[in-house]
Design a protein around this motif. Structure first.
Motif, mmCIF file in Angstrom:
data_model
loop_
_atom_site.group_PDB
_atom_site.id
_atom_site.type_symbol
_atom_site.label_atom_id
_atom_site.label_comp_id
_atom_site.label_asym_id
_atom_site.label_seq_id
_atom_site.Cartn_x
_atom_site.Cartn_y
_atom_site.Cartn_z
ATOM 1 N N GLY A 186 21.692 -0.416 -14.388
ATOM 2 C CA GLY A 186 21.626 1.010 -14.677
ATOM 3 C C GLY A 186 20.547 1.400 -15.659
ATOM 4 N N MET A 187 19.510 0.592 -15.777
ATOM 5 C CA MET A 187 18.448 0.869 -16.737
ATOM 6 C C MET A 187 17.439 1.862 -16.165
ATOM 7 N N VAL A 188 16.610 2.436 -17.036
ATOM 8 C CA VAL A 188 15.466 3.225 -16.598
ATOM 9 C C VAL A 188 14.506 2.288 -15.855
ATOM 10 N N LEU A 189 14.028 2.722 -14.694
ATOM 11 C CA LEU A 189 13.212 1.856 -13.858
ATOM 12 C C LEU A 189 11.730 2.196 -13.959
ATOM 13 N N ASP A 190 10.914 1.190 -13.686
ATOM 14 C CA ASP A 190 9.493 1.426 -13.462
ATOM 15 C C ASP A 190 9.122 0.764 -12.137
ATOM 16 N N GLY A 191 7.838 0.759 -11.811
ATOM 17 C CA GLY A 191 7.409 0.284 -10.501
ATOM 18 C C GLY A 191 7.732 -1.161 -10.222
ATOM 19 N N ARG A 192 7.985 -1.947 -11.259
ATOM 20 C CA ARG A 192 8.276 -3.360 -11.041
ATOM 21 C C ARG A 192 9.615 -3.575 -10.345
ATOM 22 N N ALA A 193 10.496 -2.568 -10.364
ATOM 23 C CA ALA A 193 11.745 -2.683 -9.600
ATOM 24 C C ALA A 193 11.443 -2.745 -8.110
ATOM 25 N N SER A 247 0.838 -1.205 0.000
ATOM 26 C CA SER A 247 0.000 0.000 0.000
ATOM 27 C C SER A 247 0.867 1.247 0.000
ATOM 28 N N GLY A 248 1.941 1.223 0.783
ATOM 29 C CA GLY A 248 2.858 2.355 0.772
ATOM 30 C C GLY A 248 3.537 2.522 -0.574
ATOM 31 N N VAL A 249 3.971 1.417 -1.171
ATOM 32 C CA VAL A 249 4.612 1.476 -2.486
ATOM 33 C C VAL A 249 3.631 2.012 -3.525
ATOM 34 N N GLU A 250 2.372 1.618 -3.423
ATOM 35 C CA GLU A 250 1.357 2.113 -4.351
ATOM 36 C C GLU A 250 1.244 3.638 -4.261
ATOM 37 N N ALA A 251 1.297 4.187 -3.047
ATOM 38 C CA ALA A 251 1.240 5.639 -2.877
ATOM 39 C C ALA A 251 2.480 6.311 -3.467
ATOM 40 N N VAL A 252 3.636 5.678 -3.303
ATOM 41 C CA VAL A 252 4.875 6.214 -3.890
ATOM 42 C C VAL A 252 4.738 6.284 -5.412
ATOM 43 N N ALA A 275 1.989 6.324 -7.157
ATOM 44 C CA ALA A 275 0.935 7.276 -7.538
ATOM 45 C C ALA A 275 1.466 8.700 -7.581
ATOM 46 N N ALA A 276 2.535 8.964 -6.822
ATOM 47 C CA ALA A 276 3.158 10.291 -6.830
ATOM 48 C C ALA A 276 4.159 10.444 -7.968
ATOM 49 N N GLY A 277 4.245 9.443 -8.835
ATOM 50 C CA GLY A 277 5.157 9.519 -9.970
ATOM 51 C C GLY A 277 6.585 9.141 -9.638
ATOM 52 N N LEU A 278 6.788 8.389 -8.546
ATOM 53 C CA LEU A 278 8.134 8.058 -8.080
ATOM 54 C C LEU A 278 8.359 6.552 -8.065
ATOM 55 N N ILE A 279 9.625 6.172 -8.158
ATOM 56 C CA ILE A 279 10.089 4.823 -7.889
ATOM 57 C C ILE A 279 10.977 4.930 -6.662
ATOM 58 N N HIS A 280 10.694 4.167 -5.612
ATOM 59 C CA HIS A 280 11.484 4.293 -4.390
ATOM 60 C C HIS A 280 12.902 3.797 -4.603
ATOM 61 N N ASN A 286 1.861 -4.008 -12.064
ATOM 62 C CA ASN A 286 1.933 -2.847 -11.170
ATOM 63 C C ASN A 286 1.579 -3.284 -9.745
ATOM 64 N N VAL A 287 1.634 -2.345 -8.821
ATOM 65 C CA VAL A 287 1.381 -2.683 -7.414
ATOM 66 C C VAL A 287 -0.071 -3.080 -7.200
ATOM 67 N N SER A 288 -0.980 -2.438 -7.899
ATOM 68 C CA SER A 288 -2.394 -2.787 -7.732
ATOM 69 C C SER A 288 -2.629 -4.248 -8.071
ATOM 70 N N ALA A 289 -1.987 -4.725 -9.127
ATOM 71 C CA ALA A 289 -2.116 -6.134 -9.502
ATOM 72 C C ALA A 289 -1.518 -7.038 -8.425
ATOM 73 N N ALA A 290 -0.395 -6.625 -7.858
ATOM 74 C CA ALA A 290 0.228 -7.412 -6.790
ATOM 75 C C ALA A 290 -0.673 -7.462 -5.552
#
Length: 305
Positions: free
Chosen positions: A241-248, A175-180, A182-187, A292-296
């Motif tokens: 060193g690749m461009v990341l998305d939420g799956r990282a 849930s926290g990762v989903e909020a991250v 949603a703010a356009g960020l990858i932690h 994505n996180v919602s699917a997880a």
């Protein structure tokens, strides 16, 4: 005693106060420098605020005339984390700043302020966001956040968990990762050390430390952070060193779920289903992970306890 009458003993205290002020403002017959008098007065005030019967001989460190430093709880490179106490509210907080020997490090200073800006985009019960930023007397930026004394690492070293507790912990983390996201960020640094707790209830887990977080579409090489983070929880694409998305971040969540299951009490079908989910989240190929996180979270919620 009426409201207009001074309390018993006030006259005696007033007389002694004059002696105290003389000691604060003079060293023998010589006047003290105003800065020294101010520092001494701060220490006396702090002791009175805390109802202490005597002054601590150690030099107290005051920040913005509001916080007093109680302890250094993390001393890394280039940052330190202090436990500080608000002098009026008596509440504890975490203060993150640069080490004194990095006070002139412009890159580290900019990255710390960047961390504050990114963290403050998020307001969620499972994210330990920065409350505000201060500037110390020597120019170092300092971030103020809630004080949470425990990490998931601490719990993994000392506790066993039920399947219900593990499921709840993962709901909180995802849930926290989903909020991250949603703010356009990858932690980009989800790890047990960065999952904080105020007590023993895993539903209160909070994601902290946005020091190497990325905005969507970035890579760490863009920020001169190629080797950043807890590498043992970094997804393969992050290590490359690749461009990341939420799956990282999902990859790290899968590894954390595996660690929790290693501390699980007993065996059963629920544990087996959670282990399957852990493997799904931490697939080496990101295309094989949930999209994505919602699917997880949907997959996790299907596991009944």
């Amino acid at each position: 005693m009426s409201a207009d009458q001074p309390p018993d003993g006030l006259n005696d205290i007033a007389a002694r106060f004059s002696e105290l002020w003389r000691a604060l403002s003079h060293d023998g017959d010589a006047p003290r420098e105003p800065a020294e008098t101010g520092m001494l007065a701060d220490r006396v005030r702090d002791a009175l605020d805390r109802r202490l019967s005597q002054l601590n001989e150690a030099n107290a460190i005051f920040i913005a005339n509001t916080f007093v430093v109680e302890a250094v709880v993390h001393d890394g490179m280039p940052a330190q984390v202090h436990r500080v106490r608000h002098r009026d509210l008596q509440t504890l907080h975490a203060l993150k700043t640069l080490r004194p020997d990095h006070a002139d490090d412009a890159v580290s200073r900019d990255l710390l302020l960047r961390e504050a800006r990114l963290s403050m985009k998020i307001s969620h019960p499972n994210v330990a966001s920065v409350h505000t930023a201060l500037r110390l007397a020597d120019g170092r930026p300092a971030l103020i956040a809630a004080w949470m004394p425990f990490t998931l690492s601490d719990c993994l070293n000392t506790q066993l968990f039920s399947p219900r507790e593990i499921r709840q912990a993962m709901i909180s983390i995802l849930s926290g990762v989903e909020a991250v996201h949603a703010a356009g960020l990858i932690h980009a640094d989800i790890a047990p050390d960065n999952l904080l707790l105020s007590g023993e209830d895993l539903k209160d887990l909070k994601i902290a430390d946005f020091g190497i977080a990325l905005e969507r579409g970035q890579r760490h090489g863009d920020l001169d952070l190629a080797a950043a983070g807890h590498s043992e929880f970094s997804a393969p694409e992050q290590m490359e060193g690749m461009v990341l998305d939420g799956r990282a971040d999902l990859y790290a969540c899968g590894l954390i779920l595996t660690l929790l299951l290693e501390r699980c009490e007993g065996e059963g079908r629920v544990q087996e289903k959670l282990a399957v989910l852990a493997g799904h989240l931490s697939q080496q190929e990101r295309k094989s992970r949930p999209e994505n996180v919602s699917a997880a979270l949907r997959l996790l919620m299907k596991i009944d306890i």
